[in-house]
Design a protein around this motif. Structure first.
Motif: not given
Length: 541
Positions: A345-360, A486-488, A515-521
């Motif tokens: 499903i995920l393979n060698k996934f690298n990422y940094i989530f930081e305060k103060g950002n909204v991630y889609g 987190i918003l789905d 803030v992490i948002i999952i959306s198709h909108d």
């Protein structure tokens, strides 16, 4: 006994009740033993003295003894009811806490209705068996001692004959022990499956009606019932054969006693009163022996429930560390790999989530959006690589505490644990300001749940529309003031005005949150500072 040792920790909380139950039952048993004894004395004295005084004297003794027996029986039933229910609750509570702490993978393809029914029934049976068996074993041992002493004083030959019979009972148990266990285990499993099938007929009624699957569902239910019926018949056949053998032995003993006692009375070696008491005491002895015979059967039945409980308790719970953090500054995923059913499903996934950002987070279905979220919040633990909160490995952190206090999640289909609006809004904090609640109600245009006295509605959650539920879910998490939000698919049931208000709220909270948002909108995702496309792992600033 292993089962008794296991249940002791759930009974010791109610130790006073347990001791009271033992005392009142011993008192009641002594009263019953005495009633049988004075009946024989009464008949012999009545025949010998032919006196009305004897009638009145023994009548009063019999009446008082019977009252004591009735009183003890009533009090015993009341104590037993309270003790069984409280102890069973303690065990069920412990079981469900363990189950809730199992790895999420345990629940894959797990029938939760079956599991719930199994746990409740097994807990009730094990606790009921432990209380009743301990009590009855104690009472029956006491009764056997008293009855045996009386038999020795009346005619020791009867006791010798009885001692010869008892090993036959033991042989009967040995022959039936394994079949009783196996048949009962199979029957209980089929019972649970049948209950699940019954429940699903109602639970899935909309799907059944929509696809007109009445005949298929009915046939499936009928087949499961037939399996259950066959196992029930097989179980009862074995059980009845076992009991019939015991009854046959008991009948042989009673017939032998009648012949022996009749000849003894004719030869003046035994009085009529002694015969009556001897007959009743011998019946009581056989009843006690029969109890121990049945006890072995009941034990085998309960052992099935006990082993099924242990089967669940022996599953290792998920990892939850002990360290705490005051604020989530960043979340790092380093070479994270996660597979499900041999599919990456995920393979060698690298990422940094930081305060103060909204991630889609975007991507077609199946690209791992929900998987990513469950990894970030520590729900999924069977992965490779590292997940760090503020450079601390997530496995060292107390994620239960962090999820409760620091993470706010708005699900696509909101779920509520409490019954009413106000209970759900104050789930995390009973001291939440009423002013804050009213502020959000105004923003999302649901202020009709507040009356003129600023009292918040106690309306049942189940009576709300889909849009109202989504708004209540949003407000509940916004009130939490989480470090990770987190918003789905949060806009699914929202009107355009509420979507605008949600954007404003996200902008206001992101300064102190991730803030992490999952959306198709796409119209809603324009609020994002960064987009994570899981189909290609492309990060766009």
């Amino acid at each position: 006994m292993e089962i008794l040792k296991f249940c002791y920790k759930y009974l010791k909380v109610n130790l006073f009740l347990f001791l009271s139950l033992i005392f009142i039952n011993i008192l009641g048993s002594c009263a019953n033993i005495y009633i049988t004894y004075i009946t024989g004395e009464y008949i012999d004295l009545l025949v010998l003295l032919n006196s009305k005084t004897i009638v009145f004297k023994f009548g009063i003794i019999f009446f008082v003894s019977t009252l004591i027996s009735i009183f003890c029986s009533y009090i015993s039933n009341m104590i037993l009811c309270r003790l069984q229910n409280k102890s069973s609750y303690n065990l069920q509570d412990s079981m469900f806490e363990h189950i809730k702490n199992l790895p999420i993978e345990y629940f894959d393809n797990k029938d939760t209705i079956y599991l719930t029914d199994r746990v409740v029934k097994d807990c009730n049976e094990v606790i009921s068996f432990t209380i009743n068996s301990f009590l009855n074993v104690l009472i029956n041992i006491l009764s056997l001692l008293i009855y045996t002493i009386f038999l020795i004083s009346v005619d020791y030959k009867v006791l010798i004959f009885l001692i010869i019979i008892i090993p036959i009972y033991c042989l009967a148990y040995y022959l039936f022990k394994k079949p009783l266990y196996n048949n009962n285990y199979k029957y209980k499993e089929n019972q649970n499956k049948l209950y699940t099938k019954s429940y699903n007929q109602i639970k899935n009624i909309n799907f059944i009606k929509s696809h007109s699957l009445f005949n298929i569902v009915r046939e499936d239910f009928r087949n499961t019932f037939n399996e259950t019926l066959l196992s029930a018949i097989s179980n009862m056949r074995t059980y009845s054969s076992f009991l019939s053998l015991g009854s046959l032995i008991k009948t042989f003993l009673n017939v032998s006693l009648f012949f022996y006692s009749g000849i003894s009375i004719i030869n003046k070696h035994m009085t009529v009163g002694n015969f009556i008491v001897l007959n009743r005491y011998l019946s009581k002895i056989m009843g006690s022996v029969q109890y121990f015979l049945n006890f072995t059967t009941t034990y085998q039945n309960t052992k099935v429930s006990y082993m099924r409980i242990k089967e669940i308790l022996n599953i290792d719970i998920e990892v939850n560390g002990s360290k705490h953090i005051n604020q989530i500054e960043n979340i790092s995923l380093i070479d994270v790999k996660f597979s499900y059913d041999s599919k990456n499903i995920l393979n060698k996934f690298n990422y940094i989530f930081e305060k103060g950002n909204v991630y889609g987070v975007v991507g077609p279905n199946g690209t791992g959006k929900s998987t990513l979220i469950n990894l970030i919040i520590g729900i999924l633990q069977d992965y490779e690589g590292k997940i760090l909160y503020n450079s601390e490995n997530i496995k060292n952190l107390n994620m239960y505490n962090i999820r409760y206090n620091k993470i706010g999640i708005v699900d696509q289909k909101p779920i509520f644990i409490k019954d009413t609006i106000i209970e759900n809004l104050t789930s995390y904090n009973k001291d939440i300001s009423k002013k804050n609640i009213i502020k959000y109600f105004d923003e999302y245009n649901i202020n009709y749940f507040i009356n003129n006295d600023n009292m918040i509605s106690d309306k049942k959650i189940e009576l709300l529309s889909g849009g109202e539920m989504q708004k209540i879910s949003l407000i509940r998490e916004l009130l939490k003031e989480a470090s990770l939000f987190i918003l789905d698919e949060p806009t699914t049931y929202l009107d355009s005005n509420s979507v605008k208000e949600l954007k404003k709220d996200i902008k206001s909270i992101k300064e102190n949150s991730i803030v992490i948002i999952i959306s198709h909108d796409n119209m809603f995702l324009d609020i994002s500072d960064k987009i994570i496309d899981l189909s290609s792992y492309v990060k766009i600033n």
